[in-house]
Design a protein around this motif. Structure first.
Motif, mmCIF file in Angstrom:
data_model
loop_
_atom_site.group_PDB
_atom_site.id
_atom_site.type_symbol
_atom_site.label_atom_id
_atom_site.label_comp_id
_atom_site.label_asym_id
_atom_site.label_seq_id
_atom_site.Cartn_x
_atom_site.Cartn_y
_atom_site.Cartn_z
ATOM 1 N N ARG A 13 0.848 -1.191 0.000
ATOM 2 C CA ARG A 13 0.000 0.000 0.000
ATOM 3 C C ARG A 13 0.883 1.241 0.000
ATOM 4 O O ARG A 13 1.950 1.250 0.619
ATOM 5 C CB ARG A 13 -0.889 0.016 1.243
ATOM 6 C CG ARG A 13 -1.830 -1.154 1.319
ATOM 7 C CD ARG A 13 -2.647 -1.114 2.576
ATOM 8 N NE ARG A 13 -1.771 -0.914 3.735
ATOM 9 C CZ ARG A 13 -2.008 -1.395 4.950
ATOM 10 N NH1 ARG A 13 -3.087 -2.091 5.183
ATOM 11 N NH2 ARG A 13 -1.178 -1.180 5.935
ATOM 12 N N VAL A 14 0.389 2.286 -0.670
ATOM 13 C CA VAL A 14 1.129 3.542 -0.699
ATOM 14 C C VAL A 14 0.171 4.702 -0.444
ATOM 15 O O VAL A 14 -0.968 4.698 -0.916
ATOM 16 C CB VAL A 14 1.883 3.748 -2.041
ATOM 17 C CG1 VAL A 14 0.925 3.860 -3.217
ATOM 18 C CG2 VAL A 14 2.805 4.967 -1.971
ATOM 19 N N GLY A 54 2.150 1.071 -10.109
ATOM 20 C CA GLY A 54 1.321 -0.046 -10.539
ATOM 21 C C GLY A 54 1.453 -1.309 -9.713
ATOM 22 O O GLY A 54 0.550 -2.139 -9.694
ATOM 23 N N TYR A 55 2.543 -1.471 -9.010
ATOM 24 C CA TYR A 55 2.735 -2.683 -8.214
ATOM 25 C C TYR A 55 2.075 -2.599 -6.843
ATOM 26 O O TYR A 55 2.038 -3.583 -6.109
ATOM 27 C CB TYR A 55 4.220 -3.009 -8.059
ATOM 28 C CG TYR A 55 5.061 -1.884 -7.522
ATOM 29 C CD1 TYR A 55 5.248 -1.726 -6.155
ATOM 30 C CD2 TYR A 55 5.665 -0.969 -8.385
ATOM 31 C CE1 TYR A 55 6.006 -0.686 -5.668
ATOM 32 C CE2 TYR A 55 6.435 0.070 -7.897
ATOM 33 C CZ TYR A 55 6.599 0.208 -6.545
ATOM 34 O OH TYR A 55 7.346 1.235 -6.055
ATOM 35 N N TYR A 56 1.511 -1.437 -6.468
ATOM 36 C CA TYR A 56 0.833 -1.328 -5.178
ATOM 37 C C TYR A 56 -0.584 -1.869 -5.273
ATOM 38 O O TYR A 56 -1.306 -1.592 -6.226
ATOM 39 C CB TYR A 56 0.795 0.128 -4.704
ATOM 40 C CG TYR A 56 2.129 0.604 -4.194
ATOM 41 C CD1 TYR A 56 2.578 0.238 -2.936
ATOM 42 C CD2 TYR A 56 2.941 1.404 -4.988
ATOM 43 C CE1 TYR A 56 3.812 0.663 -2.469
ATOM 44 C CE2 TYR A 56 4.171 1.839 -4.529
ATOM 45 C CZ TYR A 56 4.604 1.460 -3.265
ATOM 46 O OH TYR A 56 5.817 1.877 -2.808
ATOM 47 N N LEU A 78 -2.354 11.071 -14.684
ATOM 48 C CA LEU A 78 -1.708 9.781 -14.467
ATOM 49 C C LEU A 78 -2.703 8.646 -14.650
ATOM 50 O O LEU A 78 -3.907 8.843 -14.596
ATOM 51 C CB LEU A 78 -1.139 9.708 -13.047
ATOM 52 C CG LEU A 78 -0.093 10.749 -12.687
ATOM 53 C CD1 LEU A 78 0.236 10.654 -11.218
ATOM 54 C CD2 LEU A 78 1.164 10.564 -13.528
ATOM 55 N N GLU A 79 -2.187 7.469 -14.796
ATOM 56 C CA GLU A 79 -3.048 6.283 -14.844
ATOM 57 C C GLU A 79 -3.203 5.706 -13.443
ATOM 58 O O GLU A 79 -3.188 4.506 -13.246
ATOM 59 C CB GLU A 79 -2.449 5.257 -15.804
ATOM 60 C CG GLU A 79 -2.461 5.726 -17.237
ATOM 61 C CD GLU A 79 -1.900 4.693 -18.191
ATOM 62 O OE1 GLU A 79 -1.825 3.506 -17.821
ATOM 63 O OE2 GLU A 79 -1.529 5.091 -19.303
ATOM 64 N N MET A 80 -3.352 6.571 -12.486
ATOM 65 C CA MET A 80 -3.480 6.185 -11.090
ATOM 66 C C MET A 80 -4.958 6.047 -10.746
ATOM 67 O O MET A 80 -5.757 6.926 -11.066
ATOM 68 C CB MET A 80 -2.842 7.261 -10.203
ATOM 69 C CG MET A 80 -2.893 6.954 -8.742
ATOM 70 S SD MET A 80 -2.409 8.352 -7.670
ATOM 71 C CE MET A 80 -0.907 8.940 -8.363
#
Length: 158
Positions: A13-14, A54-56, A78-80
């Motif tokens: 998690r971030v 992307g890894y979160y 962003l693609e967030m």
């Protein structure tokens, strides 16, 4: 915009934290978190190289004051896909008579921004020892930038 990892332990998690106007890591670096924490600040330019998140498994966005304005502009580029977004004491319309800092108050604050004005600004924000948690030169110099770039709760600066 500056981006700095405050905590990177390899969590799944971030928290992406968009700090308030004129602030840097010194104001929050003492906080202990289990999650990874990425801090964004210094919004004189929104040019940035954002790390791949992307890894979160979970991405949380927390934005304080002017950070709300910046987060709104950054996340849309962003693609967030945050799990949750939290806005604290800020708005996407920082200098606005209805939804932000009234234009007249902003202009008066901007006009009075110098070393002494900066100290008054921090006192109005309720911060003590603000000189220890902010880049003094950036704060006074940033008054040169456009109105659309700045704010704090009931007071604003560029």
């Amino acid at each position: 915009m500056r981006i700095e990892w405050l905590n990177k332990k390899g969590s799944d998690r971030v928290i992406v934290f968009f700090h308030g106007w004129g602030m840097d890591a010194a104001g929050v670096s003492h906080l202990q978190m289990e999650d990874d924490v990425l801090m964004c600040y210094d919004y004189r330019s929104l040019d940035f190289a954002f790390p791949d998140l992307g890894y979160y498994r979970c991405i949380y966005v927390v934005a304080w004051s002017m950070g709300v304005w910046a987060a709104d502009r950054v996340i849309s580029r962003l693609e967030m896909k945050p799990e949750r977004c939290v806005a604290l004491n800020g708005t996407t319309r920082p200098v606005d008579d209805e939804y932000g800092i009234p234009v007249k108050i902003y202009e008066l604050t901007e006009k009075g921004m110098n070393e002494r004005g900066r100290e008054k600004f921090f006192l109005r924000m309720g911060l003590t020892n603000a000189g220890n948690s902010a880049d003094k030169n950036r704060i006074v110099e940033s008054k040169k930038y456009a109105k659309s770039c700045v704010v704090y709760g009931s007071y604003a600066l560029v």
